[in-house]
Design an enzyme around this catalytic site. Structure first.
Site, PDB file in Angstrom:
ATOM      1  N   ARG A  25       0.816  -1.219   0.000  1.00 15.20           N
ATOM      2  CA  ARG A  25       0.000   0.000   0.000  1.00 15.20           C
ATOM      3  C   ARG A  25       0.849   1.269   0.000  1.00 15.20           C
ATOM      4  NH1 ARG A  25       0.229   2.458   4.848  1.00 15.20           N
ATOM      5  NH2 ARG A  25       1.170   1.192   6.493  1.00 15.20           N
ATOM      6  N   ARG A 179      -9.752 -18.758  27.377  1.00 16.47           N
ATOM      7  CA  ARG A 179     -10.346 -17.555  26.779  1.00 16.47           C
ATOM      8  C   ARG A 179      -9.625 -16.288  27.243  1.00 16.47           C
ATOM      9  NH1 ARG A 179     -16.783 -19.176  27.616  1.00 16.47           N
ATOM     10  NH2 ARG A 179     -16.617 -21.233  26.615  1.00 16.47           N
ATOM     11  N   CYS A 198      -1.763  -4.108  12.914  1.00 16.69           N
ATOM     12  CA  CYS A 198      -0.798  -5.093  12.384  1.00 16.69           C
ATOM     13  C   CYS A 198      -0.714  -6.273  13.345  1.00 16.69           C
ATOM     14  CB  CYS A 198       0.566  -4.440  12.198  1.00 16.69           C
ATOM     15  SG  CYS A 198       0.595  -3.186  10.903  1.00 16.69           S
ATOM     16  N   ARG A 253      -0.517  -9.857  11.569  1.00 16.37           N
ATOM     17  CA  ARG A 253      -0.836 -10.119  10.156  1.00 16.37           C
ATOM     18  C   ARG A 253       0.245  -9.580   9.224  1.00 16.37           C
ATOM     19  NH1 ARG A 253      -2.253  -5.543   7.476  1.00 16.37           N
ATOM     20  NH2 ARG A 253      -2.676  -3.758   8.811  1.00 16.37           N
ATOM     21  N   VAL A 255       4.199  -7.691   9.115  1.00 14.14           N
ATOM     22  CA  VAL A 255       5.389  -7.528   9.937  1.00 14.14           C
ATOM     23  C   VAL A 255       6.456  -6.744   9.173  1.00 14.14           C
ATOM     24  CG1 VAL A 255       7.118  -8.709  11.342  1.00 14.14           C
ATOM     25  CG2 VAL A 255       4.874  -9.778  10.963  1.00 14.14           C
ATOM     26  N   ASN A 264       7.842  -4.660  18.389  1.00 13.27           N
ATOM     27  CA  ASN A 264       6.775  -5.567  18.811  1.00 13.27           C
ATOM     28  C   ASN A 264       7.272  -6.576  19.839  1.00 13.27           C
ATOM     29  OD1 ASN A 264       5.912  -5.629  15.342  1.00 13.27           O
ATOM     30  ND2 ASN A 264       4.950  -4.349  16.894  1.00 13.27           N
ATOM     31  N   HIS A 294       7.967  -9.245   6.103  1.00 11.13           N
ATOM     32  CA  HIS A 294       8.580  -8.620   4.943  1.00 11.13           C
ATOM     33  C   HIS A 294       9.688  -7.632   5.311  1.00 11.13           C
ATOM     34  CE1 HIS A 294       4.872  -6.318   6.003  1.00 11.13           C
ATOM     35  NE2 HIS A 294       5.700  -5.292   5.927  1.00 11.13           N
ATOM     36  N   LEU A 295      10.535  -7.402   4.339  1.00 10.37           N
ATOM     37  CA  LEU A 295      11.499  -6.314   4.368  1.00 10.37           C
ATOM     38  C   LEU A 295      11.123  -5.336   3.260  1.00 10.37           C
ATOM     39  CD1 LEU A 295      14.932  -8.138   4.764  1.00 10.37           C
ATOM     40  CD2 LEU A 295      13.959  -6.481   6.370  1.00 10.37           C
ATOM     41  N   TYR A 296      11.002  -4.067   3.605  1.00 11.39           N
ATOM     42  CA  TYR A 296      10.821  -3.066   2.560  1.00 11.39           C
ATOM     43  C   TYR A 296      12.088  -2.996   1.714  1.00 11.39           C
ATOM     44  CZ  TYR A 296       6.437  -1.440   4.518  1.00 11.39           C
ATOM     45  OH  TYR A 296       5.125  -1.376   4.945  1.00 11.39           O
TER      46      TYR A 296
END
Length: 404
Positions: A25, A179, A198, A253, A255, A264, A294-296
């Site tokens: 995105r 729970r 995220c 979802r 990373v 995190n 992922h790595l940008y």
């Protein structure tokens, strides 16, 4: 031994070796793998990476912001935490017209103008709102007849569900529950958030400690007072030694592995420590279930720097020479090498035997809880100064751009 940094740099290498190119995105582009996991035993040290310097105060500030139920960046910028500035500014630009403030002036306005901050510093119903006030908001009693909405009463304010307090209560009353969960993925409010979560939920798990584990805790906390086994048994309850260990597993979802994941890991480690202290349990295991990892594309060089490269024998020898001193090194070299000996014993005795990479991990630090400046209030008002990291050694910071 610091296994956490090794897991993390192995994950970076995994992405470099096995990642596939994907669009995203932000328009930056990534290389990505799917479905990985991080596991850390809290007894091995606090999970703050050492292969690059981590900004501890920023990590603490963001977590306390979540726990306050806050969704406005003013608390963050007032405390020097700027990691959400880009998202807030991007949201502001939608309404700013043709002559928007620069991001620097935007942040200054948030700091100094509470009315401006109240509108443009707001990020929507993100983590803090979901953790502490799930489904809070204005509602209208309505009837639906033939597809038409017919008002049937006044608008009213619905009180939200405090998932964190409910979790604490359940841990105290039903610690074996399956729970024990907190969820930030509120499908009905995703479209109101500047960024969907995220890390979208976490679950905790507790187990009973053995008597041996409790006695070891007694020794750790009170020294020789419990050194006899019989005395240890008698003193466990007297010294309020915990009866249970608690683990935390978070689900993520998306990373951002270079910039986001180290935050995190440390943030959920701190959350585990805070919850454990609140319910008098021992932090046990921290687990991260990671989806799109992922790595940008503009982080790849930084990731390689953090993984490090192997030193050449010449570089390692130069480090030993500096440690021993030029004269002592030359004497040892003349006594050993010309006669078929090696310098390995000197590498060992000077602690350089492990020294093989440019970013070799240091031992993990420890977490110290300082007294709360204000007592007798709920956990969302804890102070940043309460949480101190001790014995933290790290390699220098590696800078990389944040993609918003």
């Amino acid at each position: 031994m610091n296994k956490l940094d090794k897991q993390y740099t192995d994950l970076l290498q995994d992405i470099l070796d096995n990642g596939v190119e994907k669009k995203d995105r932000t328009g930056t582009g990534t290389i990505s793998v799917f479905g990985r996991q991080i596991r850390h035993k809290m007894l091995e040290g606090f999970p703050l990476l050492t292969t690059k310097k981590m900004p501890w105060k920023t990590i603490v500030t963001e977590l306390l912001w979540f726990l306050r139920g806050d969704t406005n960046i003013k608390y963050l910028v007032d405390n020097g935490c700027n990691i959400w500035n880009g998202d807030a500014y991007k949201n502001y630009l939608k309404w700013a017209g043709n002559n928007p403030l620069t991001i620097e002036k935007f942040i200054e306005q948030v700091k100094t103008d509470s009315d401006f901050a109240g509108v443009y510093g707001e990020l929507g119903p993100i983590y803090g709102k979901q953790w502490r006030k799930w489904r809070e908001g204005k509602y209208t009693n309505e009837l639906v007849v033939g597809g038409l909405e017919i008002p049937d009463g006044p608008t009213y304010w619905k009180e939200g569900i405090d998932q964190i307090q409910n979790l604490i209560n359940d841990l105290k009353t039903n610690p074996d529950s399956r729970r024990l969960m907190v969820n930030a993925w509120n499908v009905g409010e995703l479209d109101q958030m500047v960024l969907p979560p995220c890390h979208y939920g976490f679950q905790v798990y507790t187990r009973e400690l053995s008597e041996k584990e409790r006695i070891n805790l007694l020794h750790t906390k009170h020294g020789n007072k419990g050194h006899h086994i019989e005395a240890g048994f008698n003193m466990l309850d007297e010294y309020d030694i915990p009866t249970r260990a608690i683990s935390l597993m978070w689900n993520q979802r998306s990373v951002d592995t270079f910039l986001g994941l180290p935050f995190n890991i440390a943030s959920y480690g701190l959350l585990l420590e805070i919850i454990a202290k609140e319910v008098n349990m021992v932090p046990d295991e921290l687990i991260g279930n990671l989806g799109d990892v992922h790595l940008y594309s503009n982080h790849i060089d930084a990731a390689k720097e953090q993984i490090g490269r192997f030193f050449t024998i010449e570089e390692r020898t130069e480090v030993l020479k500096q440690a021993m001193g030029e004269e002592a090194f030359q004497t040892a070299f003349d006594e050993q090498v010309p006669f078929g000996g090696g310098m390995s014993e000197y590498f060992i005795s000077y602690g350089i035997s492990y020294f093989s990479r440019t970013r070799e991990p240091f031992p993990l630090p420890t977490l110290k809880f300082n007294p709360c400046p204000i007592t007798g209030i709920s956990m969302e008002y804890q102070s940043i100064s309460q949480f101190e990291i001790e014995n933290y050694q790290s390699h220098p910071t590696i800078k990389a751009p944040l993609s918003n």
